[in-house]
Design an enzyme around this catalytic site. Structure first.
Site, PDB file in Angstrom:
ATOM      1  N   HIS A 289       0.803  -1.213   0.000  1.00 29.51           N
ATOM      2  CA  HIS A 289       0.000   0.000   0.000  1.00 29.51           C
ATOM      3  C   HIS A 289       0.843   1.274   0.000  1.00 29.51           C
ATOM      4  O   HIS A 289       1.554   1.564   0.962  1.00 29.51           O
ATOM      5  CB  HIS A 289      -0.916  -0.023   1.227  1.00 29.51           C
ATOM      6  CG  HIS A 289      -1.894   1.108   1.295  1.00 29.51           C
ATOM      7  ND1 HIS A 289      -1.558   2.356   1.756  1.00 29.51           N
ATOM      8  CD2 HIS A 289      -3.200   1.176   0.935  1.00 29.51           C
ATOM      9  CE1 HIS A 289      -2.625   3.148   1.694  1.00 29.51           C
ATOM     10  NE2 HIS A 289      -3.621   2.454   1.198  1.00 29.51           N
ATOM     11  N   ASP A 290       0.807   2.021  -1.116  1.00 26.60           N
ATOM     12  CA  ASP A 290       1.322   3.396  -1.197  1.00 26.60           C
ATOM     13  C   ASP A 290       2.802   3.558  -0.835  1.00 26.60           C
ATOM     14  O   ASP A 290       3.193   4.613  -0.312  1.00 26.60           O
ATOM     15  CB  ASP A 290       0.499   4.329  -0.303  1.00 26.60           C
ATOM     16  CG  ASP A 290      -0.889   4.616  -0.873  1.00 26.60           C
ATOM     17  OD1 ASP A 290      -1.252   4.013  -1.895  1.00 26.60           O
ATOM     18  OD2 ASP A 290      -1.611   5.433  -0.287  1.00 26.60           O
TER      19      ASP A 290
ATOM     20  N   LYS B 103      -4.353   4.780  -7.276  1.00 28.42           N
ATOM     21  CA  LYS B 103      -4.949   5.044  -5.958  1.00 28.42           C
ATOM     22  C   LYS B 103      -5.555   6.446  -5.948  1.00 28.42           C
ATOM     23  O   LYS B 103      -4.852   7.429  -6.115  1.00 28.42           O
ATOM     24  CB  LYS B 103      -3.865   4.918  -4.895  1.00 28.42           C
ATOM     25  CG  LYS B 103      -4.378   5.078  -3.468  1.00 28.42           C
ATOM     26  CD  LYS B 103      -5.024   3.804  -2.993  1.00 28.42           C
ATOM     27  CE  LYS B 103      -5.307   3.785  -1.508  1.00 28.42           C
ATOM     28  NZ  LYS B 103      -4.523   4.666  -0.680  1.00 28.42           N
TER      29      LYS B 103
END
Length: 289
Positions: free
Chosen positions: A36-37, A123
């Protein structure tokens, strides 16, 4: 307001993790790993040469290596640059222009650069499920577990975990493979997940099962990935630092290979920085084991 300068702190130890309300068991054949990110933009707020970031990347790399060895699909999220006001929406009010003001930091951390068989999702909001095909992909793959690692814990990781639970996916947050604004935010995230929407687990506990024996071909392939050398000529006796390998990537390899049963240290690799010497060291360690 923009993201503040973030402190370095120690990632939680297994004994520090909260007690889980449910007893779900991780099953590689049912799982998807979500990285994630982990873009340079979000990591740079921890500062240069952050020990927290180095350990985070090493833990995520070990987790990814294990998942790949078990056939677990790996999915990344990454915010785009040149987001329009409509696309960015209320994020502008909360966080300012974000990556729009730092397009040079858009890449995912080099030590964890996505590989050809990985999936990268655009995202747009805190949750990785918003405006993305993540749920549809998991249903198509026949996967009903989501394992989450990355940044930031109390924002995107927690929101994704909660939404994953509400979409009936068994959700696992790897407590020592996420990072946050502060140890307090980190702890709050883990306690909320453990009590409301998932299972908190340490990377070592999740990896658990013994991994396949490491081969020279795997070592060379992994090194090539880290130095972005795909199919080009490669001298196994050349100093790998001349190819752009740095200390963070070496630490990543140490952590990954330990998970594969090779007890090798950073100094061992740093003092012998060629592929042939590394493999000789690894062979000796494997024979001793």
């Amino acid at each position: 307001m923009a993201i503040p300068r973030l402190p370095t702190y120690s990632l939680p130890r297994p004994e520090d993790l909260p007690k889980n309300k449910v007893g779900w068991t991780f099953a590689p054949e049912r799982a998807v790993l979500l990285v994630h990110d982990l873009q340079d933009y979000f990591l740079h707020f921890f500062g240069e040469e952050s020990p927290l970031v180095a350990q985070l990347l090493a833990n995520v790399a070990a987790l990814r290596a294990f998942c790949k060895s078990r056939g677990v699909p790996v999915v990344y999220t990454a915010q785009p640059i040149d987001q329009s006001p409509k696309d960015r929406g209320l994020l502008n009010d909360m966080w300012g222009p974000g990556l729009n003001a730092h397009p040079q930091l858009k890449e995912i951390a080099a030590a964890l650069a996505p590989e050809s068989d990985d999936t990268v999702l655009v995202k747009w909001r805190y949750s990785a499920f918003q405006r993305s095909p993540l749920e549809a992909m998991m249903r198509e793959w026949g996967r009903d577990q989501l394992v989450i690692c990355g940044v930031y814990g109390h924002i995107g990781c927690l929101t994704t975990a909660l939404e994953s639970f509400m979409r009936d996916f068994e959700t696992f947050v790897v407590g020592d493979a996420i990072a946050d604004f502060s140890p307090e935010d980190h702890d709050m995230t883990l306690r909320y997940v453990a009590g409301r929407c998932g299972v908190v687990v340490a990377a070592d506990a999740l990896i658990g099962a013994p991994a396949p024996r490491l081969t020279r071909a795997q070592v060379e392939a992994r090194v090539r990935t880290l130095i972005s050398l795909d199919g080009e000529a490669f001298d196994p006796n050349e100093n790998l630092m001349n190819y752009g390998l740095d200390s963070i990537r070496v630490m990543t390899l140490v952590t990954e290979w330990r998970k594969l049963g090779v007890e090798i240290g950073f100094v061992d690799l740093a003092d012998n920085p060629t592929l042939d010497r590394w493999w000789a060291l690894i062979e000796r360690k494997l024979a001793a084991a």
